[in-house]
Design a protein around this motif. Structure first.
Motif, PDB file in Angstrom:
ATOM      1  N   ASN A 143     -37.367  48.336 -48.539  1.00 41.71           N
ATOM      2  CA  ASN A 143     -38.400  48.891 -48.165  1.00 41.71           C
ATOM      3  C   ASN A 143     -38.716  50.242 -49.032  1.00 41.71           C
ATOM      4  OD1 ASN A 143     -36.493  49.124 -45.270  1.00 41.71           O
ATOM      5  ND2 ASN A 143     -34.809  50.143 -46.382  1.00 41.71           N
ATOM      6  N   ASN A 144     -38.750  49.922 -50.209  1.00 45.13           N
ATOM      7  CA  ASN A 144     -39.580  50.847 -51.277  1.00 45.13           C
ATOM      8  C   ASN A 144     -40.753  49.605 -51.367  1.00 45.13           C
ATOM      9  OD1 ASN A 144     -41.548  51.068 -53.349  1.00 45.13           O
ATOM     10  ND2 ASN A 144     -39.725  51.886 -54.453  1.00 45.13           N
ATOM     11  N   GLU A 145     -42.256  49.289 -50.957  1.00 48.33           N
ATOM     12  CA  GLU A 145     -42.646  48.480 -50.306  1.00 48.33           C
ATOM     13  C   GLU A 145     -43.829  48.176 -51.487  1.00 48.33           C
ATOM     14  OE1 GLU A 145     -46.123  49.386 -47.371  1.00 48.33           O
ATOM     15  OE2 GLU A 145     -46.975  46.771 -46.950  1.00 48.33           O
ATOM     16  N   GLU A 146     -44.741  48.842 -52.070  1.00 48.62           N
ATOM     17  CA  GLU A 146     -45.336  48.483 -53.222  1.00 48.62           C
ATOM     18  C   GLU A 146     -43.685  47.637 -54.011  1.00 48.62           C
ATOM     19  OE1 GLU A 146     -46.681  51.889 -55.358  1.00 48.62           O
ATOM     20  OE2 GLU A 146     -47.570  50.975 -56.914  1.00 48.62           O
ATOM     21  N   MET A 147     -43.438  47.905 -54.443  1.00 50.12           N
ATOM     22  CA  MET A 147     -42.242  47.645 -55.456  1.00 50.12           C
ATOM     23  C   MET A 147     -41.768  45.750 -54.852  1.00 50.12           C
ATOM     24  SD  MET A 147     -38.901  49.457 -57.656  1.00 50.12           S
ATOM     25  CE  MET A 147     -37.850  48.193 -55.996  1.00 50.12           C
ATOM     26  N   ALA A 148     -41.295  46.049 -53.903  1.00 45.41           N
ATOM     27  CA  ALA A 148     -41.005  45.290 -53.299  1.00 45.41           C
ATOM     28  C   ALA A 148     -41.853  43.608 -53.179  1.00 45.41           C
ATOM     29  CB  ALA A 148     -41.170  45.165 -51.739  1.00 45.41           C
ATOM     30  N   LEU A 189     -39.689  47.038 -42.719  1.00 44.46           N
ATOM     31  CA  LEU A 189     -40.126  46.460 -43.804  1.00 44.46           C
ATOM     32  C   LEU A 189     -38.909  45.385 -44.531  1.00 44.46           C
ATOM     33  CD1 LEU A 189     -41.340  49.184 -46.233  1.00 44.46           C
ATOM     34  CD2 LEU A 189     -42.567  47.473 -45.120  1.00 44.46           C
ATOM     35  N   GLU A 190     -37.591  46.182 -43.665  1.00 49.25           N
ATOM     36  CA  GLU A 190     -36.516  45.134 -43.931  1.00 49.25           C
ATOM     37  C   GLU A 190     -36.339  43.607 -43.267  1.00 49.25           C
ATOM     38  OE1 GLU A 190     -32.658  46.554 -43.193  1.00 49.25           O
ATOM     39  OE2 GLU A 190     -32.675  48.816 -44.241  1.00 49.25           O
ATOM     40  N   HIS A 191     -36.587  43.474 -42.514  1.00 49.20           N
ATOM     41  CA  HIS A 191     -37.302  42.858 -40.943  1.00 49.20           C
ATOM     42  C   HIS A 191     -38.159  41.913 -41.669  1.00 49.20           C
ATOM     43  CE1 HIS A 191     -37.831  40.161 -37.386  1.00 49.20           C
ATOM     44  NE2 HIS A 191     -38.968  40.324 -37.915  1.00 49.20           N
ATOM     45  N   ARG A 192     -39.521  42.124 -42.508  1.00 48.99           N
ATOM     46  CA  ARG A 192     -40.469  41.223 -42.519  1.00 48.99           C
ATOM     47  C   ARG A 192     -40.091  40.979 -44.164  1.00 48.99           C
ATOM     48  NH1 ARG A 192     -44.593  44.099 -46.506  1.00 48.99           N
ATOM     49  NH2 ARG A 192     -45.903  45.722 -45.076  1.00 48.99           N
ATOM     50  N   TYR A 193     -39.548  41.535 -45.390  1.00 44.97           N
ATOM     51  CA  TYR A 193     -39.306  40.303 -45.781  1.00 44.97           C
ATOM     52  C   TYR A 193     -38.072  40.056 -45.856  1.00 44.97           C
ATOM     53  CZ  TYR A 193     -42.201  43.353 -48.759  1.00 44.97           C
ATOM     54  OH  TYR A 193     -43.659  43.908 -49.203  1.00 44.97           O
ATOM     55  N   CYS A 220     -32.646  37.120 -55.165  1.00 42.61           N
ATOM     56  CA  CYS A 220     -33.485  37.961 -54.135  1.00 42.61           C
ATOM     57  C   CYS A 220     -34.387  39.240 -54.236  1.00 42.61           C
ATOM     58  CB  CYS A 220     -32.463  37.502 -52.767  1.00 42.61           C
ATOM     59  SG  CYS A 220     -31.431  39.162 -52.432  1.00 42.61           S
ATOM     60  N   LEU A 221     -35.003  39.877 -53.115  1.00 45.86           N
ATOM     61  CA  LEU A 221     -35.171  41.031 -53.045  1.00 45.86           C
ATOM     62  C   LEU A 221     -33.670  41.840 -51.415  1.00 45.86           C
ATOM     63  CD1 LEU A 221     -36.864  43.744 -53.215  1.00 45.86           C
ATOM     64  CD2 LEU A 221     -37.985  42.752 -51.690  1.00 45.86           C
ATOM     65  N   ASN A 222     -33.004  42.765 -52.891  1.00 46.94           N
ATOM     66  CA  ASN A 222     -31.887  43.060 -51.121  1.00 46.94           C
ATOM     67  C   ASN A 222     -32.764  43.879 -50.521  1.00 46.94           C
ATOM     68  OD1 ASN A 222     -31.739  46.213 -52.095  1.00 46.94           O
ATOM     69  ND2 ASN A 222     -31.682  44.911 -54.260  1.00 46.94           N
ATOM     70  N   SER A 223     -31.957  44.060 -49.187  1.00 46.68           N
ATOM     71  CA  SER A 223     -32.502  44.810 -47.747  1.00 46.68           C
ATOM     72  C   SER A 223     -32.940  46.208 -47.906  1.00 46.68           C
ATOM     73  CB  SER A 223     -31.550  44.769 -46.723  1.00 46.68           C
ATOM     74  OG  SER A 223     -30.664  44.658 -47.349  1.00 46.68           O
ATOM     75  N   LYS A 224     -31.821  46.837 -49.271  1.00 49.12           N
ATOM     76  CA  LYS A 224     -31.894  48.278 -49.275  1.00 49.12           C
ATOM     77  C   LYS A 224     -33.006  48.714 -49.869  1.00 49.12           C
ATOM     78  CE  LYS A 224     -27.093  49.731 -49.249  1.00 49.12           C
ATOM     79  NZ  LYS A 224     -27.094  50.059 -48.423  1.00 49.12           N
TER      80      LYS A 224
END
Ligand SMILES: [Zn+2]
Lengths: 219, 296
Positions: free
Chosen positions: B80-85, B115-119, B73-77
């Motif tokens: 918060n880096n949108e470009e990387m996410a 952002l956490e919510h979105r991903y 996964c992409l973890n929650s912390k």
């Protein structure tokens, strides 16, 4: 490409029982339309779609698989599918990606499949790089019963392959065409390795000692 | 008795841990993808990390007789880096199909940002689409509200709750989770959150249905033997072998075999491992005497 055709019909036959095998074969039929990412996803997914369990091949099938690589006779339909993907895909980029960034079983599948490709030679550096692993699954697929290294590796890379095969406890006798690539430098490396082990109070496997004895490397 | 630790970050642990785990009865583990104690600065670092927990780590574990599965996964912390996410999200489907991958996870809320919510939502949708189990981390701070928000989102996405485990529960949050059809994970930490005695009491009070125990051992102060240790505590508290077996072996198998990566039957078989094959100077063993175990 008769071997490929035969491999394909074996993989098709044994994947029939897998519920999602259609999703694999429909992509396979349009293999060269896939993006790099789609290709790698398909390779990753092959076992889940074709079957993760080993099957009993008929004697005739075993002979066919043996002719490609001895380990294929004990492979799952999924891993046969991976060999097939790597053998059939047109794009060298897909092949390279699978050699460098596939999982262990995918890397093992592709280094076996290279022997079925006309452009096998161009992947030499990538295969050498894949050998820089400590996974015996990957190294074993290159070093054991695989004609690729003896055919394409340069002296330095071949020497590394031989020494690392012994180092990892893999089977020295299964290095294909070792005899044809033997030279003084490889002999020297074996001697050095032997001395190093001896100094540590350890020994080399009998098969290595026998080979060294035949070459006059043991005093 | 055989144990399954369904949440442990083995790539942060040593070979001594593997040996002790094997000797304590642990035969299978799941390593959820998470952060490494400091945020990564390149999306490609995730790629190599995923590569490692789907490739090298299962190989390393197998040298010690332990089956290693993982979650991706992409973890929650780091969400918060949108470009990387965005780049990491694109990598996920390819890794979720790999041989030892049993779930999407561990995802969830940390600071509960947008952002956490979105991903979190996007990954729940991905799990739903792929019919895969999903491991949900619940926040350390403001846990009860975090769990409530998590359950709301699960309902909102409409994923089959039988595929979902909500992890790191306490006495406060467990009743909320048990009202749903989700699985309830419990992490035994040396200090905070939950300890073995409290865990035993939870099993006495709520039974064994959908209850799962793990160590979540990682690079911090943690105990990779927390699962067998807790089993011992449960035994002393009078909980039956059958119940212990269910919580620490059968339940994780029931949940994660839904991924199609393994079957219950396969897990009953010990892996053949013969470290003496590798003894003469392999990577994992460097000179110590080998542990040999072969099926007859
Ligand atoms: Zn964790």
């Amino acid at each position: 490409m008769n071997l490929c055709k035969n491999l394909e019909s074996i993989a098709r036959k044994y994947s029939e029982a897998a519920p999602r095998n259609n999703t694999f074969w429909s992509s396979f039929d349009t293999l060269d339309d896939l993006s790099l990412n789609e290709f790698m996803t398909l390779s990753a997914a092959a076992p889940r779609r074709l079957g993760r369990k080993t099957v009993e091949f008929t004697e005739e099938e075993q002979n066919i698989l043996q002719g490609i690589h001895p380990t294929l006779t004990t492979q799952t339909p999924g891993n046969l599918g991976r060999v097939l993907l790597a053998a059939k895909v047109q794009s060298p980029e897909c092949v390279e990606e699978m050699i460098i960034r596939g999982g262990d079983d995918e890397q093992a599948a592709v280094v076996i499949a290279l022997n079925l490709r006309d452009d096998a030679a161009v992947y030499k550096d990538k295969v050498v790089h894949a050998c820089r692993t400590n996974s015996t699954i990957v190294h074993g697929a290159v070093s054991q019963d695989n004609p690729y290294p003896a055919k394409y590796f340069d002296d330095q890379a071949f020497k590394q392959l031989v020494i690392k095969t012994i180092f990892m406890g893999l089977d020295f006798d299964k290095i294909t065409n070792l005899e044809s690539r033997f030279n003084g430098e490889l002999g020297q490396s074996l001697t050095d390795f032997f001395d190093e082990r001896k100094a540590a109070g350890r020994w080399l496997p009998d098969s290595v000692l026998k080979f060294m004895k035949n070459k006059g490397l043991l005093k | 008795m055989k144990y399954f630790d369904p949440h442990i970050h083995m790539s942060s642990r040593t070979t001594d841990d593997y040996i002790n785990m094997y000797n304590s009865g642990i035969r299978a583990v799941i390593e959820p993808a998470f952060w490494l104690g400091q945020p990564r600065t390149h999306a490609e670092s995730f790629d190599d990390y995923f590569q490692s927990i789907t490739g090298w780590e299962p190989f390393r574990a197998s040298q010690f007789g332990i089956r290693h599965f993982c979650a991706i996964c992409l973890n929650s912390k780091e969400a918060n880096n949108e470009e990387m996410a965005e780049k990491v999200m694109e990598m996920l489907p390819r890794y979720l199909e790999k041989d030892n991958v049993v779930a999407v996870g561990e995802i969830g809320y940390d600071d509960m940002t947008d952002l956490e919510h979105r991903y979190f939502k996007q990954q729940l949708e991905l799990a739903k689409e792929m019919q895969m189990p999903v491991i949900i981390h619940t926040p350390h701070r403001d846990k009860k509200n975090g769990v409530k928000a998590t359950i709301d989102l699960i309902n909102d996405v409409g994923i089959d709750q039988d595929l979902v485990i909500i992890d790191h529960n306490t006495e406060e949050t467990l009743p909320l989770v048990l009202e749903t059809d989700c699985w309830a994970g419990h992490t035994i930490y040396p200090r905070s959150k939950m300890d073995s005695d409290r865990m035993a009491h939870l099993v006495k009070e709520y039974g064994t249905k959908k209850i799962i125990v793990n160590s979540s051992a990682d690079w911090g102060v943690s105990n990779p033997l927390a699962v067998p240790y807790t089993a011992d505590v449960m035994r002393k508290e009078g909980i039956s072998e059958e119940d212990i077996h269910k919580v620490m072996w059968l339940n994780p198998i029931e949940l994660y075999s839904k991924s199609g990566a393994f079957t219950a039957e396969e897990l009953e078989e010990e892996i053949e491992f013969d470290q003496s094959v590798l003894f003469e100077g392999n990577s994992v063993l460097r000179g110590q005497s080998p542990e040999v175990r072969k099926n007859s």
